[in-house]
Design a protein around this motif. Structure first.
Motif, PDB file in Angstrom:
ATOM      1  N   ASP A 223       0.510  -1.131  -0.234  1.00 38.93           N
ATOM      2  CA  ASP A 223      -0.281  -0.067   0.101  1.00 38.93           C
ATOM      3  C   ASP A 223       0.858   1.244  -0.169  1.00 38.93           C
ATOM      4  OD1 ASP A 223      -2.037  -1.002  -0.242  1.00 38.93           O
ATOM      5  OD2 ASP A 223      -2.736  -1.159   1.923  1.00 38.93           O
ATOM      6  N   PRO A 224       1.162   2.484  -0.978  1.00 42.64           N
ATOM      7  CA  PRO A 224       1.056   3.076  -0.493  1.00 42.64           C
ATOM      8  C   PRO A 224       1.107   4.085   0.463  1.00 42.64           C
ATOM      9  CG  PRO A 224      -0.352   3.579  -1.929  1.00 42.64           C
ATOM     10  CD  PRO A 224      -0.656   2.262  -1.929  1.00 42.64           C
ATOM     11  N   PRO A 225       2.131   5.259   0.989  1.00 43.18           N
ATOM     12  CA  PRO A 225       1.751   5.959   2.079  1.00 43.18           C
ATOM     13  C   PRO A 225       0.380   6.567   2.394  1.00 43.18           C
ATOM     14  CG  PRO A 225       4.274   6.178   1.215  1.00 43.18           C
ATOM     15  CD  PRO A 225       3.409   5.804  -0.218  1.00 43.18           C
TER      16      PRO A 225
ATOM     17  N   THR B 282       0.746   6.734  14.146  1.00 45.30           N
ATOM     18  CA  THR B 282       1.108   5.738  13.764  1.00 45.30           C
ATOM     19  C   THR B 282       1.437   5.173  12.473  1.00 45.30           C
ATOM     20  OG1 THR B 282       0.057   4.899  15.909  1.00 45.30           O
ATOM     21  CG2 THR B 282       0.420   3.143  14.318  1.00 45.30           C
ATOM     22  N   ALA B 283       0.879   5.782  11.174  1.00 42.91           N
ATOM     23  CA  ALA B 283       0.705   5.795  10.107  1.00 42.91           C
ATOM     24  C   ALA B 283       1.935   6.465   9.479  1.00 42.91           C
ATOM     25  CB  ALA B 283      -0.810   6.365   9.486  1.00 42.91           C
TER      26      ALA B 283
ATOM     27  N   LYS C 254      -6.550   4.389   5.970  1.00 43.23           N
ATOM     28  CA  LYS C 254      -6.823   3.311   6.534  1.00 43.23           C
ATOM     29  C   LYS C 254      -6.896   3.855   7.716  1.00 43.23           C
ATOM     30  CE  LYS C 254      -5.985  -0.333   2.462  1.00 43.23           C
ATOM     31  NZ  LYS C 254      -5.348  -1.782   2.776  1.00 43.23           N
ATOM     32  N   ILE C 255      -5.686   3.751   8.639  1.00 40.79           N
ATOM     33  CA  ILE C 255      -5.082   3.955   9.659  1.00 40.79           C
ATOM     34  C   ILE C 255      -6.075   5.002  10.863  1.00 40.79           C
ATOM     35  CG2 ILE C 255      -3.503   4.537  11.271  1.00 40.79           C
ATOM     36  CD1 ILE C 255      -1.429   3.070  10.401  1.00 40.79           C
TER      37      ILE C 255
ATOM     38  N   LEU D 116      -7.957  -5.329  21.714  1.00 37.39           N
ATOM     39  CA  LEU D 116      -8.644  -5.485  20.738  1.00 37.39           C
ATOM     40  C   LEU D 116      -8.580  -4.302  20.289  1.00 37.39           C
ATOM     41  CD1 LEU D 116     -11.604  -8.105  21.313  1.00 37.39           C
ATOM     42  CD2 LEU D 116      -8.397  -8.507  20.016  1.00 37.39           C
ATOM     43  N   ASN D 117      -7.489  -3.328  19.798  1.00 32.62           N
ATOM     44  CA  ASN D 117      -7.874  -1.788  19.012  1.00 32.62           C
ATOM     45  C   ASN D 117      -6.267  -1.646  18.343  1.00 32.62           C
ATOM     46  OD1 ASN D 117      -6.683   0.800  18.243  1.00 32.62           O
ATOM     47  ND2 ASN D 117      -7.701   1.427  20.487  1.00 32.62           N
ATOM     48  N   PRO D 118      -6.853  -2.014  17.455  1.00 28.08           N
ATOM     49  CA  PRO D 118      -5.782  -2.552  16.118  1.00 28.08           C
ATOM     50  C   PRO D 118      -4.363  -1.293  15.664  1.00 28.08           C
ATOM     51  CG  PRO D 118      -8.236  -1.583  15.186  1.00 28.08           C
ATOM     52  CD  PRO D 118      -8.147  -2.301  16.306  1.00 28.08           C
ATOM     53  N   VAL D 119      -4.936   0.156  16.198  1.00 26.13           N
ATOM     54  CA  VAL D 119      -4.151   0.558  15.972  1.00 26.13           C
ATOM     55  C   VAL D 119      -2.817   0.741  17.384  1.00 26.13           C
ATOM     56  CG1 VAL D 119      -3.710   3.688  15.946  1.00 26.13           C
ATOM     57  CG2 VAL D 119      -5.624   2.603  15.117  1.00 26.13           C
TER      58      VAL D 119
END
Length: 361
Positions: A248-250, A326-327, A256-257, A269-272
């Motif tokens: 995936d490009p930046p 995070t991203a 998405k994030i 269960l927090n994906p970030v």
């Protein structure tokens, strides 16, 4: 490294070791123990796979003679890539390239093709012996290792063979260590439970964490085993809205994030949060830079995951600020992989084919 150093490296970022005492004895007694992980070549590679890939790198660095099983027939049984065995083989090749990009070159790994194993009559004899010591109920419960429900074996009998194949893979390769995500726990425990009955080595099981899909958990969580929950909520290529892919490009990663499930003050269960815990803070020397305007506390540098969790639970970091940081950090981690794909004609060609391929699971 001495045995204690090897154990420490082998078990970092691992949720479960069965058992730590057995693992230490293996490293004390053997200079080059045998380890393994099997994966389904099922299409695109998402960042959840990097968890086990980095763990493979750790085990290789700890002196483990490591085997990676390209589970082509397993992927066929599990209806991956529409059952197109040729595309499944190409997906296996693509995964090798990603492993090489993160520092696990083919020269340091022994790759095994499931089709080679299946061509040996001894393999099927061993599978039948494993089946003799396994109940139907136990095998059906293990279908969660495929991301399947127990009743799915009722309409496609081949799926009931799958868990026994995974058990047989481990016995056939005569392994000391079996590596897999927490969703593979039932297969590993079945292997350990029947090993002595078959006169086979009982492997130590290492279970890595599963990164929750970007949409977060859904449905009932209470009263269920962790491996079943992990199988249901994990990031999945068959649900692209839940996954960040290594290609995936930046700007796509950031988008998405920013849309991801990230409840304030909640880490479970927090994906970030999990991207930080299981990927980013596992990188040597990593620090998370959270940029904020002065009126919101200014830029902060977080040096450990424990500090991040403490601050987030206390409400000292807003989810949006965490997402942006995070991203940015994840994109830096993915940059070398993206460059490798872009510079490798074979990787680019396979990626284009996989993007067009039918993904049913």
């Amino acid at each position: 490294m001495d045995a204690d150093e090897k154990v420490k490296l082998a078990t970092r970022n691992v949720l479960e070791v069965i058992t730590i005492e057995e693992l230490r004895k293996i490293f004390e007694d053997k200079e080059r123990p045998k380890g393994y992980l099997g994966f389904e070549p099922s299409g695109l590679v998402h960042v959840g796979w990097l968890v086990w890939m980095f763990k493979v790198r750790d085990l290789v660095n700890a002196g483990v003679d490591f085997y990676i099983l390209e589970a082509t027939w397993h992927a066929y049984i599990n209806d991956k890539l529409g059952g197109d065995i040729e595309m499944i083989r190409k997906a296996a090749r693509y995964t090798r390239i990603i492993l090489d990009a993160i520092g696990v070159p083919e020269t340091r790994i022994k790759y095994v093709d499931a089709e080679e194993l299946a061509s040996d009559k001894e393999y099927w004899g061993l599978l039948l012996k494993a089946a003799k010591h396994s109940s139907l109920a136990r095998v059906k419960r293990a279908l969660t290792i495929m991301g399947r429900k127990m009743d799915e074996g009722e309409t496609d009998f081949s799926k009931l063979i799958y868990p026994l194949m995974q058990v047989t893979d481990i016995f056939y390769l005569d392994l000391d260590i079996a590596l897999g995500g927490m969703d593979q726990r039932k297969a590993h425990m079945l292997t350990r439970d029947i090993a002595e009955k078959l006169g086979r080595r009982k492997p130590v099981a290492l279970h890595t964490p599963i990164i929750t899909g970007l949409q977060g958990p859904s449905g009932r969580m209470e009263g269920r085993e962790y491996d079943e929950i992990a199988s249901d909520v994990k990031m999945s290529k068959s649900k692209p809205e839940t996954a960040i892919f290594v290609h995936d490009p930046p700007e796509v990663v950031e988008e998405k994030i920013l849309k991801a499930y990230c409840p304030q003050r909640i880490t479970e269960l927090n994906p970030v949060i999990e991207l930080n815990k299981y990927l980013l803070f596992q990188q040597e020397g990593f620090k998370l830079v959270v940029e904020r305007p002065e009126k919101y506390g200014g830029t902060i540098v977080i040096e450990s995951y424990n500090d991040l969790e403490r601050m987030y639970v206390k409400g000292e970091i807003h989810p949006l600020d965490l997402k942006k940081a995070t991203a940015n950090a994840l994109n830096k981690l993915l940059d070398p992989i993206r460059r490798r794909i872009e510079s490798d004609p074979i990787a680019k060609e396979i990626l284009e084919e996989l993007l067009k391929a039918k993904v049913t699971r």
